[in-house]
Design a protein around this motif. Structure first.
Motif, PDB file in Angstrom:
ATOM      1  N   ASN A  51      -5.680  11.863   2.568  1.00 31.85           N
ATOM      2  CA  ASN A  51      -4.934  10.990   1.682  1.00 31.85           C
ATOM      3  C   ASN A  51      -4.337   9.806   2.459  1.00 31.85           C
ATOM      4  O   ASN A  51      -4.492   8.636   2.085  1.00 31.85           O
ATOM      5  N   TYR A  52      -3.674  10.123   3.581  1.00 29.55           N
ATOM      6  CA  TYR A  52      -2.990   9.080   4.334  1.00 29.55           C
ATOM      7  C   TYR A  52      -3.972   8.194   5.096  1.00 29.55           C
ATOM      8  O   TYR A  52      -3.705   7.015   5.311  1.00 29.55           O
ATOM      9  N   ILE A  98       3.417  -2.321  -6.643  1.00 31.98           N
ATOM     10  CA  ILE A  98       2.539  -1.660  -5.695  1.00 31.98           C
ATOM     11  C   ILE A  98       1.114  -2.171  -5.943  1.00 31.98           C
ATOM     12  O   ILE A  98       0.657  -2.165  -7.080  1.00 31.98           O
ATOM     13  N   ASP A  99       0.454  -2.623  -4.889  1.00 32.70           N
ATOM     14  CA  ASP A  99      -0.903  -3.139  -5.089  1.00 32.70           C
ATOM     15  C   ASP A  99      -1.925  -2.021  -5.158  1.00 32.70           C
ATOM     16  O   ASP A  99      -2.893  -2.112  -5.905  1.00 32.70           O
ATOM     17  N   ILE A 100      -1.703  -1.003  -4.339  1.00 33.32           N
ATOM     18  CA  ILE A 100      -2.589   0.164  -4.461  1.00 33.32           C
ATOM     19  C   ILE A 100      -1.775   1.423  -4.214  1.00 33.32           C
ATOM     20  O   ILE A 100      -1.067   1.527  -3.223  1.00 33.32           O
ATOM     21  N   TYR A 101      -1.867   2.334  -5.169  1.00 35.89           N
ATOM     22  CA  TYR A 101      -1.094   3.571  -5.126  1.00 35.89           C
ATOM     23  C   TYR A 101      -2.082   4.728  -5.023  1.00 35.89           C
ATOM     24  O   TYR A 101      -2.958   4.879  -5.867  1.00 35.89           O
ATOM     25  N   ILE A 102      -1.944   5.486  -3.938  1.00 35.98           N
ATOM     26  CA  ILE A 102      -2.946   6.511  -3.641  1.00 35.98           C
ATOM     27  C   ILE A 102      -2.323   7.889  -3.745  1.00 35.98           C
ATOM     28  O   ILE A 102      -1.281   8.149  -3.143  1.00 35.98           O
ATOM     29  N   LYS A 105      -3.042  -0.986  -9.000  1.00 35.39           N
ATOM     30  CA  LYS A 105      -4.244  -0.158  -8.863  1.00 35.39           C
ATOM     31  C   LYS A 105      -3.816   1.256  -8.504  1.00 35.39           C
ATOM     32  O   LYS A 105      -2.913   1.448  -7.692  1.00 35.39           O
ATOM     33  N   LEU A 106      -4.476   2.206  -9.140  1.00 37.97           N
ATOM     34  CA  LEU A 106      -4.222   3.604  -8.799  1.00 37.97           C
ATOM     35  C   LEU A 106      -5.503   4.181  -8.242  1.00 37.97           C
ATOM     36  O   LEU A 106      -6.589   3.927  -8.773  1.00 37.97           O
ATOM     37  N   VAL A 121       0.863  -1.184   0.000  1.00 35.81           N
ATOM     38  CA  VAL A 121       0.000   0.000   0.000  1.00 35.81           C
ATOM     39  C   VAL A 121       0.897   1.231   0.000  1.00 35.81           C
ATOM     40  O   VAL A 121       1.778   1.345   0.849  1.00 35.81           O
ATOM     41  N   LEU A 122       0.688   2.113  -0.942  1.00 29.74           N
ATOM     42  CA  LEU A 122       1.567   3.280  -1.021  1.00 29.74           C
ATOM     43  C   LEU A 122       0.799   4.562  -1.300  1.00 29.74           C
ATOM     44  O   LEU A 122      -0.105   4.598  -2.140  1.00 29.74           O
ATOM     45  N   GLU A 123       1.171   5.588  -0.553  1.00 23.42           N
ATOM     46  CA  GLU A 123       0.686   6.929  -0.875  1.00 23.42           C
ATOM     47  C   GLU A 123       1.838   7.688  -1.507  1.00 23.42           C
ATOM     48  O   GLU A 123       2.990   7.457  -1.174  1.00 23.42           O
ATOM     49  N   MET A 124       1.524   8.586  -2.413  1.00 21.31           N
ATOM     50  CA  MET A 124       2.583   9.386  -3.028  1.00 21.31           C
ATOM     51  C   MET A 124       3.301  10.153  -1.935  1.00 21.31           C
ATOM     52  O   MET A 124       2.662  10.799  -1.108  1.00 21.31           O
TER      53      MET A 124
END
Length: 820
Positions: free
Chosen positions: A54-55, A528-532, A566-567, A35-38
């Motif tokens: 966002n976080y 990255i499985d989900i990039y937020i 996923k974005l 899980v990643l946030e920019m």
RNA sequence: GCAGGAGUAGCGAAGUGGUCAAACGCACGGGACUCAAGAUCCCGUCCCUUAGUGGGUUCAGAGGUUCGAAUCCUCUCUCCUGCACCA
């Protein structure tokens, strides 16, 4: 009840930290989830509520996946190179490192206060040499492969930033950081990365991004701008020189009456060299080429041009056509456009300069004289005066004509892209130094890998906006790696978007000193499985990081094509009135301020409860207050709860809740999950099984982790709720009859209360229901809610009391009611 | 101009072929509790009707497909977002 949220928050935050609860364990058998946030630019003003939102989105997902049994990588880092820190350093006569590191400290503190479950042991800060060393390393790999190159080109210059910018950093002809500053075009010798080598793959692979939002994909397609067309070769009338022109509309080739050359094209000089028009045309072109970008892309602007005095030959019919320099011709394709009567601009231009025009398409194929019409014919129709293609529909003819042109060697089918190579050099200090050495004898040399990183000097004076590396001899002076003679370093640094193009890989092996990362670790943790993150990165960062991924794959470091499965683009948080938050409006909501007021968990829960996380929302103190009340009620409930056996109804509610809430969280429909969580809470009973209450607390804890832990420990849960197993739904316990009965009672209660309101003196309530629905109507339950004595009869009950024969009115799901 | 998205109660927001259009929250109104206020709890908020039950209108607008449409198709309008003299 007054709850000291701050105390609860601190307590659990420090417990998590001490026990390293959220650090990734390597080498286990668990399936991974990334899980990643920019990562943010650490600005001096700190995190605002939009960051918090966002976080929170990512944190909920990370906690959810962790509890589901995944080995979750959820890291945080800082995009810590960039101009604001450097400008602050100039103002404060300090070093940008100081500003940056202070800001980072503040960010970390704020993020920890939000209860975000990051694995802090993997933090990356791109201004640290152990990170940017690998920027330089990748650059050198590209340099080796010819993908990093230096050339003189017309580039975008922002006078505020005092540096050049990439195309992606120019919006409407203005700098992305300074909306009031028009970008100037300068001709400078600059470093580029050859992203265009991947243009086609970047375009075609968009299809693979199944879990990316449609708009982002559309924007990327648009930005890369793949188009299929034909290069057509026009020979100069009086020489063997060939002008190649690109068109997507070769069906209009018989309509061509002139060519237009972009004013900045080197062809201009070539065409007029030595002619009597040389001076005039050159001056005119230079003036056009200098026009500001904002001006040039203004469609209202008058088309301007000048005749070069030269002619070219249309290969398909040997007609002689004049060549103009024209401001509407861009350096796209070859910079030469074939112009005809079926294009609005061409038509207007031709009229202005009295160039003849002729149509070759009309509605019905009847000849139509362009000279007698006022507007270009831009519709599709039937071709005429087009040789063997006359009489055909132009769209059907187009591919055939392209083949015909290619077969006769008059041209070639071509694919063109709007995407340009990425200009990465910046004439500023606070960025990754470009690892290049200039030697008068040996030319441009890459810094040998063993000499990396090329470090930014710490002891340096910031006196003006000029890059302080220029003239800094201890940085610049260096021996040529080849001849060992005197040489000098490149003083340009890299665009900060270079750092963000691969930082997500470094999280997988953040401390590796020997290599950019261990391939095995990458294999386990990536992609990255989900990039937020925000939508604004659609055509910048999100293309660059795809490009880097493909490059690193091609040099054998990665075995996948795309960085993020996923974005997810979160919505924006606006001020209370729905206005954009800004300092000038004075409506900026700071997370620490509202957290102090409502507690962090309320802030988190409020942020995700008002709508889908991809939608915009307004901050509202009222809303947060409402959530705070809910949380207080939950705490209050837990303190009064008695362990015992759950009723079948509670079991039904809990299991159904688990099922639905799990689905909603999985699909990032947090707002719906919260609604169902509220509903579930409403149906908990004073005495119920610990296991069932635990399920509720688990669901609740991903949104409200601090209160979640607190409740968990109070009801005797083991360890952290954050590390407990996600509840599983036992389908057998779900029985819809409970919901039916509940609805039936609710309706009936509402009806009775309405009647009571009107009759005012009723004391006894009689309810008549269909025999098969009898079980849905609990007299006790209804009595409790209406505060009167209630009797429930089946309509076929012989002994029922029914003086006004209300049981006659009974219908399925609708009881009869009598009050006296 | 091109592209992507959206238009549901006062507001936010669910619902994407039938079993119910409006869950849930906010706001507003009424009631209970209270000396009072707040908090809390209960009820109500498209229209007509009835002591509740009943009927009707409605999902930006207009057509269409279907036994049946907020949901699918076509056109139109409005709003947001991005790109745009790309030949």
């Amino acid at each position: 009840m007054k709850i000291n949220f701050a105390k609860i928050e601190k307590k659990w935050q420090s417990k998590w930290e001490k026990s390293k609860a959220f650090e990734v364990k390597e080498g286990g058998k668990k399936e991974k989830y990334y899980v990643l946030e920019m990562y943010p630019y650490p600005s001096a003003s700190g995190l605002h509520i939009g960051h918090a939102f966002n976080y929170t989105i990512g944190d909920i997902y990370a906690r959810f996946k962790r509890m589901q049994g995944f080995n979750v990588l959820y890291p945080m880092g800082y995009d810590s190179f960039g101009l604001p820190a450097e400008n602050a350093a100039i103002r404060g006569k300090s070093h940008p490192k100081k500003f940056t590191e202070d800001a980072i400290k503040n960010y970390i503190k704020q993020q920890k206060n939000l209860g975000l479950s990051y694995d802090w042991s993997r933090m990356v800060e791109c201004h640290k040499p152990d990170f940017y060393k690998w920027d330089q390393w990748i650059f050198l790999k590209m340099f080796e492969k010819g993908l990093a190159y230096k050339k003189e080109a017309p580039v975008n210059w922002c006078s505020q930033c005092n540096t050049v910018l990439a195309n992606e950093q120019v919006k409407d002809g203005r700098c992305y950081l300074h909306e009031d500053t028009e970008v100037e075009i300068k001709h400078l010798d600059q470093w580029f990365l050859k992203i265009t080598k991947y243009a086609d793959e970047l375009y075609e692979d968009i299809e693979k991004l199944k879990d990316w939002p449609e708009d982002i994909k559309a924007m990327q397609k648009n930005w890369i701008g793949k188009s299929q067309g034909t290069d057509i070769y026009f020979k100069l009338e009086d020489s063997e020189k060939i002008l190649s022109t690109y068109t997507t509309r070769c069906d209009t080739i018989f309509s061509v009456t002139f060519l237009a050359v972009a004013p900045e094209s080197p062809l201009v000089n070539e065409l007029v060299e030595g002619s009597d028009r040389e001076k005039e045309v050159k001056e005119f072109s230079q003036r056009l080429a200098k026009e500001s970008f904002a001006d040039r892309i203004n469609e209202e602007k008058e088309k301007e041009g000048i005749f070069t005095g030269r002619y070219a030959i249309n290969p398909v019919n040997n007609e002689k056509v004049p060549i103009y320099v024209a401001n509407f011709a861009l350096m796209y394709g070859s910079g030469v456009v074939m112009c005809d009567a079926h294009d609005k601009r061409d038509f207007r231009f031709a009229r202005k300069y009295d160039i003849p025009l002729k149509f070759v398409i009309s509605e019905d194929g009847e000849e139509l004289d362009a000279m007698r019409e006022d507007y270009a014919f831009v519709n599709d129709g039937i071709l005429f005066n087009s040789g063997e293609f006359s009489g055909m529909n132009n769209r059907e003819a187009l591919p055939k004509m392209a083949n015909w042109i290619e077969k006769n060697k008059w041209g070639k089918k071509t694919i063109n892209y709007k995407l340009r190579d990425w200009l990465i050099s910046r004439q500023r200090f606070w960025g990754t130094p470009i690892p290049i050495i200039y030697c008068d004898g040996c030319g441009i040399q890459g810094v040998p890998e063993k000499d990396l990183p090329v470090k930014l000097p710490d002891n340096i004076k910031f006196t003006s906006k000029k890059n302080p590396l220029i003239g800094c001899s201890k940085f610049m002076d260096v021996k040529c790696p080849k001849c060992k003679g005197k040489a000098r370093r490149e003083t340009d640094t890299m665009d900060t978007f270079v750092n963000s193009s691969w930082y997500f890989l470094r999280y997988c092996d953040a401390k590796n000193e020997k290599a950019i990362f261990d391939k095995k670790k990458i294999k386990h943790l990536m992609p990255i499985d989900i990039y937020i993150g925000g939508r604004e990165h659609a055509t910048g960062h999100l293309i660059y990081c795809r490009f880097y991924t493909k490059f690193l794959r091609d040099i054998g470091l990665l075995d996948f094509d795309e960085p993020a499965v996923k974005l997810f683009n979160q919505g924006m948080v606006h001020g209370p009135g729905g206005e954009k938050m800004s300092k000038s409006r004075g409506n900026v909501v700071m997370p620490e301020v509202v957290s102090e007021k409502f507690g962090v968990d309320s802030v988190r829960l409020f942020l995700v409860s008002t709508g889908g996380p991809d939608k915009n929302r307004d901050w509202s103190d009222k809303g947060a207050e409402g959530i705070l009340k809910l949380i207080e009620k939950v705490i209050d409930y837990a303190s009064k709860w008695n362990a015992g056996k759950s009723s079948a109804k509670v079991e039904h509610k809990v299991n159904k809740g688990v099922k639905e809430i799990t689905e909603d969280i999985e699909n990032l429909k947090y707002n719906l999950a919260v609604i169902k969580l509220r509903g579930l809470f409403g149906s908990l009973e004073g005495e119920m099984a610990k296991k069932d209450l635990e399920s509720f607390v688990k669901l609740f804890s991903v949104f409200c982790p601090h209160v979640g832990e607190e409740l968990w420990s109070r009801i005797g849960g083991k360890g952290f709720v954050s590390l407990s197993d996600w509840p599983k739904c036992n389908e057998k316990k779900i029985n819809e009859k409970f919901d039916k009965a509940e609805k039936a009672v609710e309706r009936t209660v509402a009806d009775i209360l309405n009647i009571l309101k009107i009759v005012s003196k009723g004391e006894l309530v009689y309810v008549y229901v269909l025999p098969n629905e009898l079980e849905n109507y609990s007299a006790e339950e209804i009595a409790k809610r209406v505060g009167k004595d209630v009797n429930v009869f089946a309509v076929n009950d012989k002994k029922k009391y029914d003086p006004e024969n209300k049981s006659k009115k009974v219908k399925p799901g609708r009881p009869g009611i009598f009050v006296e």
